[in-house]
Design an enzyme around this catalytic site. Structure first.
Site, short mmCIF file in Angstrom:
data_model
loop_
_atom_site.label_atom_id
_atom_site.label_comp_id
_atom_site.label_asym_id
_atom_site.label_seq_id
_atom_site.Cartn_x
_atom_site.Cartn_y
_atom_site.Cartn_z
N ASP A 1 0.31 -1.10 -0.18
CA ASP A 1 0.39 -0.05 -0.11
C ASP A 1 1.01 1.24 0.47
O ASP A 1 2.08 1.14 0.29
CB ASP A 1 -1.33 -0.17 1.02
N GLU B 1 -0.19 -0.89 5.79
CA GLU B 1 0.85 -0.02 6.80
C GLU B 1 0.44 1.67 7.03
O GLU B 1 0.75 2.25 7.95
CB GLU B 1 2.28 -0.40 6.17
#
Length: 464
Positions: free
Chosen positions: A91, A156
């Site tokens: 991500d 994250e």
């Protein structure tokens, strides 16, 4: 030829594939926030990541974590051999205003020898470095010589704790003798670096109230208790003019034992304006002064203030004001106690009015154990790959998973490294990565995998 020579040649040959893989990964707008990008973009990034690692011969799967994000899990099993776990994330942070970019953030673009795109460094560049390392080892040896696991999480950047929660639910997924967290980088381009310290962090919301409503400054100003002024007075007490944090009762004299941070380099990295110098803390400035402030001492930062914006100014004394204060502390410091002292300090230094302190976040710091055999293997690997002795540094940001892994597997050696360096401008417009840093990091990881199986860079091997 030596193992180093063979792996270096294999990594060189694989660099075009690394660029192609990175281009496809960057094209996935994998922001884990459906209000910003469609969920399908994160699904696409996870699917592509799983496919790429499957091609290296690892058994792969995609797992949904408790926060709804997708984590890619890959494993090459080899009973009785040391276990290595590589971690990174697919991500990214939002691109922000497209007008701030010199090109399309979702199209990998080469300029002046660097590769530009959102996530090119943080952390899709680390994904391709791991992929390149594993491919190179298989090409040279015909197989992976030890047990290897890979975890690539999908949330994250949102700090929503999905992978941390999954790891705590299923600790065997992340069990290893050596854990490489590829989510940091080097202090300078081409300088191999271990991040051995992560600050603990805690934020509070600080509110001052003095009146039921704002009061006209002409009629009441001077005698009316100004909540905004009281708030600013308390906030000003958190830092001395030399930059040191001055929270009552909180130790602020730590010394960083690792590499110093030169003032001119810090000024460049932080984009300080001409004529503005870095803060150096109390006493005479020295080579390690900036590193001390960053990684060995607490730092309080005012992140935001609720006050009337200039566009809505009225002649009024404010009866209520709020601020978010973030506190970063070195890993040896009890972050719960530090946050408590922060709150008490703000209350004590508010000259008048009612105060409220509310905890918003809390995260423990991390300190790596660096005296084990896996660290020695990685040091040798990085020295051979970069041609320079590795240094150590700290990082202000927290990585909660590092703390969780340390708690779950206390005997594992955890090392933080990666392809990032100051010129990457991670989280900012025009994020980029130097392909040489991917190349060198991949070679270091490949040598490390071999070293954990007893093969060293100078060992002679037949050509593959």
């Amino acid at each position: 030829m030596t193992l180093h020579d063979l792996l270096a040649q294999a990594v060189d040959d694989l660099l075009p594939r690394a660029r192609s893989d990175l281009a496809h990964l960057v094209a996935c707008r994998s922001v884990f926030d459906r209000a910003i990008e469609p969920v399908s973009q994160c699904v696409a990034a996870a699917s592509l990541t799983e496919s790429l690692f499957s091609e290296t011969g690892l058994a792969t799967s995609t797992m949904r974590t408790p926060d709804g994000s997708l984590a890619v899990i890959a494993r090459h099993r080899m009973k009785g051999r040391p276990r290595i776990l590589f971690y990174t994330h697919h991500d990214v942070v939002p691109a922000g205003a497209l007008s701030d970019w010199d090109g399309n953030p979702w199209v990998l673009t080469e300029r002046d020898g660097r590769w530009y795109g959102r996530g090119a460094a943080d952390c899709k560049g680390n994904i391709v470095a791991i992929l390149t390392a594993l491919r190179a080892v298989r090409e040279v040896l015909g197989r992976l010589p030890t047990e290897v696991g890979v975890v690539v999480e999908g949330s994250e950047e949102q700090s929503s704790g999905g992978m941390e929660a999954l790891a705590r639910e299923r600790p065997k997924l992340v069990r290893a003798d050596a854990i490489v967290i590829a989510d940091t980088g080097n202090v300078a381009l081409g300088q191999p670096t271990f991040t051995t310290s992560l600050r603990g962090t805690g934020s509070v919301r600080f509110t001052v109230e003095t009146m039921a409503a704002p009061a006209h400054s002409g009629k009441y100003g001077g005698a009316a208790p100004d909540a905004l002024q009281a708030l600013v007075t308390a906030l000003a007490s958190l830092r001395a003019s030399d930059g040191s944090t001055t929270i009552d009762g909180l130790e602020a004299d730590g010394v960083w034992p690792g590499a110093p941070y030169a003032a001119d380099l810090f000024a460049q990295d932080a984009a300080l304006l001409d004529g503005v110098a870095p803060l150096a803390g109390p006493g005479d400035p020295h080579d390690g002064a900036i590193a001390d402030l960053l990684w060995a001492r607490p730092a309080a930062t005012v992140l935001a203030i609720d006050a009337p914006p200039l566009a809505q100014v009225t002649a009024a004394v404010q009866g209520r004001a709020r601020a978010i204060v973030n506190l970063r502390v070195p890993p040896h410091m009890d972050v719960v106690e530090a946050q408590r002292l922060l709150g008490e300090h703000l209350e004590r230094h508010t000259p008048y009015g009612r105060t409220e302190i509310r905890s918003l976040s809390l995260g423990r710091g991390f300190a790596a154990r660096t005296d084990g055999p896996a660290y020695d293997s990685m040091r040798r690997a990085m020295r051979a790959a970069f041609g320079r002795e590795p240094v150590t540094t700290g990082q202000g940001g927290s990585i909660p998973l590092a703390v969780a892994l340390q708690e779950l597997h206390s005997r594992a050696e955890i090392m933080l490294l990666g392809v990032e360096e100051p010129l990457c401008r991670i989280h900012a417009p025009n994020e980029s990565v130097d392909p040489g840093e991917i190349q060198r990091t991949a070679l270091a990881m490949a040598l490390f995998v071999c070293s954990m199986a007893g093969l060293e860079p100078g060992d002679d091997l037949p050509d593959p």
